[in-house]
Scaffold this active site. Sequence first.
Site, PDB file in Angstrom:
ATOM      1  N   ASP A 171       0.800  -1.230   0.000  1.00 54.88           N
ATOM      2  CA  ASP A 171       0.000   0.000   0.000  1.00 54.88           C
ATOM      3  C   ASP A 171       0.833   1.280   0.000  1.00 54.88           C
ATOM      4  O   ASP A 171       0.288   2.367  -0.163  1.00 54.88           O
ATOM      5  CB  ASP A 171      -0.930   0.020   1.219  1.00 54.88           C
ATOM      6  CG  ASP A 171      -0.150   0.015   2.524  1.00 54.88           C
ATOM      7  OD1 ASP A 171       0.958  -0.550   2.559  1.00 54.88           O
ATOM      8  OD2 ASP A 171      -0.639   0.570   3.512  1.00 54.88           O
ATOM      9  N   TYR A 263      10.319   4.533   1.785  1.00 56.26           N
ATOM     10  CA  TYR A 263      11.319   3.544   2.221  1.00 56.26           C
ATOM     11  C   TYR A 263      12.700   3.787   1.627  1.00 56.26           C
ATOM     12  O   TYR A 263      13.688   3.234   2.114  1.00 56.26           O
ATOM     13  CB  TYR A 263      10.856   2.116   1.884  1.00 56.26           C
ATOM     14  CG  TYR A 263       9.782   1.613   2.828  1.00 56.26           C
ATOM     15  CD1 TYR A 263      10.107   0.956   3.999  1.00 56.26           C
ATOM     16  CD2 TYR A 263       8.445   1.810   2.547  1.00 56.26           C
ATOM     17  CE1 TYR A 263       9.131   0.506   4.874  1.00 56.26           C
ATOM     18  CE2 TYR A 263       7.454   1.369   3.414  1.00 56.26           C
ATOM     19  CZ  TYR A 263       7.805   0.710   4.576  1.00 56.26           C
ATOM     20  OH  TYR A 263       6.835   0.273   5.442  1.00 56.26           O
TER      21      TYR A 263
HETATM   22  C1  G6P Z   1       3.196   0.377   5.177  1.00 58.82           C
HETATM   23  C2  G6P Z   1       3.916  -0.619   4.336  1.00 58.82           C
HETATM   24  C3  G6P Z   1       3.743  -1.981   4.905  1.00 58.82           C
HETATM   25  C4  G6P Z   1       4.245  -1.999   6.313  1.00 58.82           C
HETATM   26  C5  G6P Z   1       3.518  -0.981   7.122  1.00 58.82           C
HETATM   27  C6  G6P Z   1       4.125  -0.900   8.496  1.00 58.82           C
HETATM   28  O1  G6P Z   1       1.838   0.152   5.115  1.00 58.82           O
HETATM   29  O2  G6P Z   1       3.508  -0.639   3.016  1.00 58.82           O
HETATM   30  O3  G6P Z   1       4.448  -2.889   4.126  1.00 58.82           O
HETATM   31  O4  G6P Z   1       4.075  -3.262   6.916  1.00 58.82           O
HETATM   32  O5  G6P Z   1       3.614   0.270   6.512  1.00 58.82           O
HETATM   33  O6  G6P Z   1       3.339  -0.123   9.250  1.00 58.82           O
HETATM   34  P1  G6P Z   1       3.504  -0.047  10.807  1.00 58.82           P
HETATM   35  O7  G6P Z   1       2.541   1.028  11.156  1.00 58.82           O
HETATM   36  O8  G6P Z   1       3.150  -1.396  11.354  1.00 58.82           O
HETATM   37  O9  G6P Z   1       4.919   0.319  11.081  1.00 58.82           O
HETATM   38 MN    MN Z   2       4.491  -2.433   2.061  1.00 57.86          MN
END
Ligand code: G6P
Ligand code: MN
Length: 441
Positions: A171, A263
Amino acid sequence: MKKFNVCIVGGGSTFTLGFLKSFVRMKEEFPLNKLVLFDIDKDRQEPIGKFGEILFKERFPELDFAYTTDIKEAYEGMDFVFMQMRAGGLPMRAKDEHIPLSMGLIGQETCGAGGMAYGLRSCVDMIKAIHDIRTYAPEAWILNYSNPAAIVAEALRREFPDDKKILNICDQPENVVRSCSRLLGCDWENLDPVYFGLNHYGWFTHIYDKTTGEDLLPKIKEMIKENGFLPQDAEQRDASWLDTYGMVQTIMADFPDYLPNTYDQYYLYPEYKASHLNPEFTRADEVMAGREKRVFAECAEVIKKGSLGDGFDNISDAHAEMMIKVAEAIAYNKNNRHILIIENNGAIANMQDDAMVEVVCELGANGPRPMRVGNIPQFYLGLLVNQVSVEKLIVDAYFENSYQKALEAFTLSRLVNDAKKARKVLDALIEANKGMWPELK
Ligand code: G6P
Ligand code: MN
């Protein structure tokens, strides 16, 4: 209108509540017949399941809803399986982040040493789960957003080469587009991006206005330069997320050609990031102290009352909404555009065919049709070829039970980049992942 049967693998996830609410909100667009939550952790899933029973009784009584730890009950008769498993749970995410950081390396869920550690666990669990799904639901569409999606996608490509109904998706590119719409003050669905990269490692080369065709990227660049960059999604407002979005301004000051995925910061500033992440309180700790507590408190409150009360809000959940739209695109052959992870085969002309890349695709009943981006400039190609090699080597390590391949992957990663450090962090992660990794010999 056909109604669909959906299973969510990882029913105990902190993201599940958002999905349950979104399935209610979107029941006209994507009507469900049956929804089953599956998790191997009964106790964790139970409060979410009970919340679901109350939610659907009040808002979607015709839905056949269940939660289970039984694979047959979970998978049989499914049209779509949404995969959001977290191999090892949040406690192992914490280790993926803490162990590298304790050695001065970036500790991150999906990038670098921690991402590879999680990758090996996910290869084990995902491959088993998909064999189980195919036993009971040979025709179901498997929509995978389990992480690390880049490594998982490469492993699934090799284990299931002829299975055309496995789709890997993330996402974050869409979150960046949505955040641009926040800057511009427009509807995000009126933005038409061009994007290339790997999962969690890509760039937008254009963001067109769908109505006029104007490329809005120059305007977006100016706005980010002046005012920085903020998330649109309410789920990405914790301190670490705000910092992550803020880094987009830094990246664009150094590399102004394109708009980066958030990222990219880890690959472009590995030393800076490693020295600025808090080794005592990583993102996993922040999630456990924040979202995890909030989600289970919300469940407990609703279960105690026996009704939703004010507990049901209408705040949109970007991630769930996106995944339901992906299923909708396939179900109704919509051929909508989504940014998806697919086997390259020329989509990025100067990258190897068998790389799993992330680009814009049209998505319909026959799966994704990628939109080619042509040759990418040398700088970006160099970065991505390095990381594709890392991802392929760690998947080699999984299939060949090879310590040597794992050591090569760790050494090659820009976030480790040194054979002695690679061996040290790899050995520590082997210890921490006993019983969850394939044995590396
Ligand atoms: C985004 C990335 C995901 C990831 C997430 C982590 O949605 O696309 O791949 O797992 O962020 O989010 P968090 O809030 O758990 O750090
Ligand atoms: Mn992701």
